[in-house]
Scaffold this motif. Structure first.
Motif, PDB file in Angstrom:
ATOM      1  N   GLY A 230      -5.043  -2.402   3.447  1.00  0.00           N
ATOM      2  CA  GLY A 230      -6.088  -1.493   2.993  1.00  0.00           C
ATOM      3  C   GLY A 230      -5.671  -0.054   2.850  1.00  0.00           C
ATOM      4  O   GLY A 230      -6.519   0.808   2.567  1.00  0.00           O
ATOM      5  N   LEU A 231      -4.384   0.261   3.024  1.00  0.00           N
ATOM      6  CA  LEU A 231      -3.923   1.647   2.923  1.00  0.00           C
ATOM      7  C   LEU A 231      -2.899   1.844   1.813  1.00  0.00           C
ATOM      8  O   LEU A 231      -2.209   2.853   1.790  1.00  0.00           O
ATOM      9  CB  LEU A 231      -3.315   2.100   4.262  1.00  0.00           C
ATOM     10  N   GLY A 232      -2.815   0.894   0.914  1.00  0.00           N
ATOM     11  CA  GLY A 232      -1.892   1.019  -0.201  1.00  0.00           C
ATOM     12  C   GLY A 232      -2.627   1.442  -1.458  1.00  0.00           C
ATOM     13  O   GLY A 232      -3.375   2.414  -1.461  1.00  0.00           O
ATOM     14  N   ILE A 233      -2.430   0.709  -2.539  1.00  0.00           N
ATOM     15  CA  ILE A 233      -3.128   0.980  -3.798  1.00  0.00           C
ATOM     16  C   ILE A 233      -4.603   0.642  -3.616  1.00  0.00           C
ATOM     17  O   ILE A 233      -4.954  -0.465  -3.213  1.00  0.00           O
ATOM     18  CB  ILE A 233      -2.505   0.159  -4.933  1.00  0.00           C
ATOM     19  N   GLN A 234      -5.468   1.599  -3.917  1.00  0.00           N
ATOM     20  CA  GLN A 234      -6.886   1.453  -3.615  1.00  0.00           C
ATOM     21  C   GLN A 234      -7.663   0.848  -4.776  1.00  0.00           C
ATOM     22  O   GLN A 234      -7.335   1.072  -5.948  1.00  0.00           O
ATOM     23  CB  GLN A 234      -7.471   2.815  -3.257  1.00  0.00           C
ATOM     24  N   PRO A 235      -8.727   0.080  -4.464  1.00  0.00           N
ATOM     25  CA  PRO A 235      -9.589  -0.460  -5.523  1.00  0.00           C
ATOM     26  C   PRO A 235     -10.327   0.676  -6.239  1.00  0.00           C
ATOM     27  O   PRO A 235     -10.504   1.753  -5.653  1.00  0.00           O
ATOM     28  CB  PRO A 235     -10.569  -1.352  -4.734  1.00  0.00           C
ATOM     29  N   PRO A 236     -10.699   0.442  -7.508  1.00  0.00           N
ATOM     30  CA  PRO A 236     -10.643  -0.835  -8.231  1.00  0.00           C
ATOM     31  C   PRO A 236      -9.302  -1.124  -8.906  1.00  0.00           C
ATOM     32  O   PRO A 236      -9.204  -2.068  -9.676  1.00  0.00           O
ATOM     33  CB  PRO A 236     -11.744  -0.663  -9.269  1.00  0.00           C
TER      34      PRO A 236
END
Length: 290
Positions: A230-236
């Motif tokens: 959850g701390l890498g490339i963020q959605p969307p």
């Protein structure tokens, strides 16, 4: 005229690479095919996908079918579209982070080997301090402090990976920096930049190119792990690591959809390693007597 460590090898490097390419083993050809297909998929993702990257097109977890070849994800977005865009985003970010890491670590390693003395000691001790902290924990801490935007992610990963690049570059460059032709260049009055990039760098390109391939794989896996947490490339924004996390619940029902992005990660990693192994064998001077 710039001296080289092995004149005959350096002079015939292009010819050896071309001959090696024609006689490459099936593993190397498979690896190159995988890399080419992934690159084409990343470049032409907007034209290959039927929907938008974040477009909700159906109910959540639709099964595979003619309309949605790989079904839909937890929000009803087309999995095939997300898979192609995830490769485009992840590969692009990893490539930028790896190039920046080599720019920072390679330049610092060359400087440490060329100058020696207190410059080498200071750079080496700074790198030792950074490497003393586990990379994943360090990255999680920095991303929590500075945010998880894509530029921040690239810079943090590049700085952490540059320590590994520095150690390798310094090690191989130090062996070249004591050679006679480097001493001759110093006696001619050449500056440090000339010695670093005209005398030392051409003679250590083979291990650096191989390390680039391996570092690309490590960075790829590392960013995917951060996205899964959850701390890498963020959605969307689509990303293979977060796609595994978002659709992991399907595994409980025997659906292999969450394994598709994981398989894409594994396939690219294996393909790059096949090419790196072939390149190392080709540039080492070893030959198969078969």
């Amino acid at each position: 005229m710039t001296a080289v460590l092995e004149p005959s090898s350096q002079t015939n490097l292009r010819q050896r690479l071309w001959r090696g390419l024609r006689s490459a083993p099936w593993t190397a050809r498979l690896g190159m095919l995988v890399i080419v297909l992934y690159t084409l998929g990343a470049i032409f993702a907007p034209w290959l996908t039927p929907y938008g990257e974040s477009q909700v097109v159906a109910q959540a977890f639709e099964p595979w079918g003619p309309q949605f070849l790989l079904g839909t994800d937890n929000l009803g977005r087309d999995m095939l579209t997300r898979l192609l865009y995830g490769g485009r985003n992840t590969i692009g970010i990893v490539a930028l982070a790896t190039c920046l890491a080599f720019l920072l670590g390679g330049a610092a390693g060359l400087l440490a080997a060329a100058r020696g003395g207190w410059v080498d000691q200071i750079l080496s001790r700074v790198v030792d301090v950074l490497m003393a902290i586990p990379q994943l924990i360090f990255a999680l801490m920095l991303l929590t402090l500075f945010g998880t935007s894509i530029p921040t992610l690239i810079i943090i990963i590049a700085v952490l990976d540059s320590t590994r690049v520095f150690r390798l570059t310094r090690a191989v460059a130090s062996n070249v920096a004591v050679m006679d032709f480097v001493e001759v260049a110093r006696l001619r009055g050449e500056g440090n930049l000339w010695i670093m990039f005209r005398e030392i760098l051409p003679n250590i390109m083979a291990p650096l190119v191989a390390e680039f391939g391996l570092r690309f794989c490590f960075t790829f896996l590392f960013i995917s792990a951060l996205s899964f947490l959850g701390l890498g490339i963020q959605p969307p924004t689509a990303d293979w690591g977060s796609m595994v996390r978002d659709n992991a619940t399907l595994i409980s029902y025997g659906d292999i959809t969450p394994l598709l992005p994981a398989a894409a990660i594994a396939l690219l990693t294996i393909g790059v390693n096949f090419v790196v192994d072939w390149f190392l064998h080709l540039t080492s001077g070893l030959r198969d007597d078969q």
